[in-house]
Design a protein around this motif. Structure first.
Motif, short mmCIF file in Angstrom:
data_model
loop_
_atom_site.label_atom_id
_atom_site.label_comp_id
_atom_site.label_asym_id
_atom_site.label_seq_id
_atom_site.Cartn_x
_atom_site.Cartn_y
_atom_site.Cartn_z
N TRP A 121 0.83 -1.20 0.00
CA TRP A 121 0.00 0.00 0.00
C TRP A 121 0.87 1.26 0.00
CZ3 TRP A 121 -0.79 4.35 2.92
CH2 TRP A 121 -1.97 5.06 2.70
N ILE A 122 1.91 1.25 0.82
CA ILE A 122 2.81 2.41 0.88
C ILE A 122 3.46 2.61 -0.48
CG2 ILE A 122 4.91 3.36 1.91
CD1 ILE A 122 4.21 1.73 4.46
N LYS A 123 3.94 1.56 -1.08
CA LYS A 123 4.60 1.66 -2.39
C LYS A 123 3.62 2.17 -3.46
CE LYS A 123 8.05 -0.21 -3.67
NZ LYS A 123 9.48 -0.27 -3.83
N ARG A 124 2.39 1.67 -3.43
CA ARG A 124 1.38 2.08 -4.42
C ARG A 124 0.96 3.53 -4.25
NH1 ARG A 124 -1.62 -2.30 -3.08
NH2 ARG A 124 -3.15 -0.98 -2.09
N ARG A 125 0.66 3.91 -3.01
CA ARG A 125 0.05 5.21 -2.76
C ARG A 125 1.06 6.34 -2.57
NH1 ARG A 125 -5.64 4.94 -1.45
NH2 ARG A 125 -6.23 2.96 -2.39
N GLN A 126 2.25 6.05 -2.10
CA GLN A 126 3.17 7.11 -1.71
C GLN A 126 4.51 7.04 -2.44
OE1 GLN A 126 2.16 9.51 0.24
NE2 GLN A 126 0.20 8.54 0.68
N LEU A 127 4.60 6.31 -3.54
CA LEU A 127 5.88 6.12 -4.21
C LEU A 127 6.51 7.44 -4.64
CD1 LEU A 127 7.98 4.12 -5.15
CD2 LEU A 127 6.77 3.99 -7.34
N SER B 93 6.00 10.47 -3.47
CA SER B 93 6.39 11.23 -2.28
C SER B 93 7.63 10.63 -1.64
CB SER B 93 5.25 11.26 -1.26
OG SER B 93 4.11 11.86 -1.79
N LEU B 94 7.68 9.31 -1.59
CA LEU B 94 8.85 8.64 -1.02
C LEU B 94 10.11 8.97 -1.81
CD1 LEU B 94 7.28 5.14 -0.34
CD2 LEU B 94 8.31 6.60 1.39
N GLU B 95 9.99 8.91 -3.12
CA GLU B 95 11.16 9.19 -3.96
C GLU B 95 11.63 10.63 -3.80
OE1 GLU B 95 9.69 8.03 -7.79
OE2 GLU B 95 10.38 5.96 -7.54
N SER B 96 10.70 11.57 -3.73
CA SER B 96 11.12 12.97 -3.60
C SER B 96 11.74 13.27 -2.23
CB SER B 96 9.94 13.90 -3.86
OG SER B 96 8.97 13.78 -2.84
N VAL B 97 11.24 12.62 -1.18
CA VAL B 97 11.76 12.89 0.16
C VAL B 97 13.03 12.09 0.44
CG1 VAL B 97 11.27 12.63 2.62
CG2 VAL B 97 9.53 13.55 1.11
N LEU B 98 13.06 10.82 0.06
CA LEU B 98 14.16 9.95 0.44
C LEU B 98 15.29 9.88 -0.59
CD1 LEU B 98 12.09 7.02 1.97
CD2 LEU B 98 13.18 8.90 3.17
N VAL C 128 6.80 14.18 8.21
CA VAL C 128 5.46 14.49 7.71
C VAL C 128 4.94 13.32 6.88
CG1 VAL C 128 4.17 15.98 6.13
CG2 VAL C 128 5.73 16.99 7.80
N LEU C 129 5.78 12.79 6.00
CA LEU C 129 5.38 11.66 5.17
C LEU C 129 5.11 10.42 6.03
CD1 LEU C 129 4.90 10.44 2.40
CD2 LEU C 129 7.35 9.98 2.26
N LYS C 130 5.96 10.19 7.02
CA LYS C 130 5.76 9.03 7.91
C LYS C 130 4.42 9.13 8.63
CE LYS C 130 7.84 6.62 11.84
NZ LYS C 130 8.96 6.57 12.78
N SER C 131 4.10 10.31 9.16
CA SER C 131 2.82 10.46 9.86
C SER C 131 1.64 10.30 8.91
CB SER C 131 2.77 11.80 10.60
OG SER C 131 2.75 12.87 9.68
N ARG D 262 10.94 -1.42 6.28
CA ARG D 262 11.33 -2.10 5.04
C ARG D 262 11.49 -1.09 3.90
NH1 ARG D 262 7.12 -6.80 4.03
NH2 ARG D 262 8.01 -6.67 1.95
N ILE D 263 10.55 -0.14 3.84
CA ILE D 263 10.62 0.90 2.80
C ILE D 263 11.90 1.71 2.96
CG2 ILE D 263 9.57 3.09 2.04
CD1 ILE D 263 7.91 0.89 1.01
N LEU D 264 12.18 2.15 4.20
CA LEU D 264 13.39 2.94 4.45
C LEU D 264 14.65 2.15 4.09
CD1 LEU D 264 12.58 4.77 7.82
CD2 LEU D 264 12.51 5.68 5.50
N ALA D 265 14.68 0.88 4.48
CA ALA D 265 15.84 0.04 4.18
C ALA D 265 16.01 -0.12 2.67
CB ALA D 265 15.69 -1.32 4.84
#
Length: 186
Positions: free
Chosen positions: A126-132, A134-139, A152-155, A177-180
């Protein structure tokens, strides 16, 4: 000049009080052909359509005996429909609304359910589908990880998954797992 024929709708009876044309058995089969229904859901739909309670009970008994309706199949179907988006608590609550117990009864009764993914895996997906994006831009930022944006993204992720009935521990493991994964790709 208009003809003054009587309106067919104004027969004096309310729409809900007329007896349905098709039998309760045929309507039950038609409903079950679209998707699985629990016995309680099928009963409510047939009663709502104006069938007599005895006719409804006979139709449900007939559909169950001919394996058109099965509460076990309904539980597995509901789990498969809801699992990609909802956690175990939300699915168990919906099963409870249908009077069908909880998820443990699915896992113990159906060997095929064992092959279904865990709640942690579903949260990760779900995180990968919905927030990919955002994850890429932040991480994956060139200047490193902005801790404020990451929090903010984690919350946002935690609130989204918790609202969908995911357990906190599974959310936490999926987030780690996502962070790793992002750290190993960096």
């Amino acid at each position: 000049m208009k003809s003054k024929t009587p309106n067919k709708r104004s027969s004096g009876s309310a729409a809900g009080s007329r007896k349905p044309v098709a039998s309760a058995k045929s309507k039950a089969v038609a409903l079950l052909a679209r998707r699985e229904h629990s016995q309680s859901e099928l009963r409510a739909k047939l009663l709502q359509r104006g069938y007599e309670p005895t006719e409804v009970e006979q139709a449900i008994e007939w559909a169950t005996s001919h394996q058109f309706q099965s509460d076990e199949r309904f539980k597995l179907s509901l789990f498969r429909r809801r699992a990609p988006t909802f956690g175990d608590r939300a699915i168990a609550a919906e099963l409870g609304q249908h009077g069908l117990g909880d998820l443990k009864s699915i896992e113990q009764d159906d060997l095929e359910a064992q092959s279904l993914s865990s709640e942690e895996d579903r949260a990760y997906d779900w995180i990968k589908r919905r927030q990919l994006s955002s994850l890429e831009s932040v991480l994956n930022g060139d200047s490193g990880v902005d801790q404020a944006q990451a929090l903010v993204l984690k919350s946002k992720v935690y609130r989204g998954l918790a609202a969908r009935g995911f357990e906190f521990g599974n959310i936490e493991r999926a987030w780690r797992r996502i962070l790793a994964e992002f750290k190993s790709n960096a």
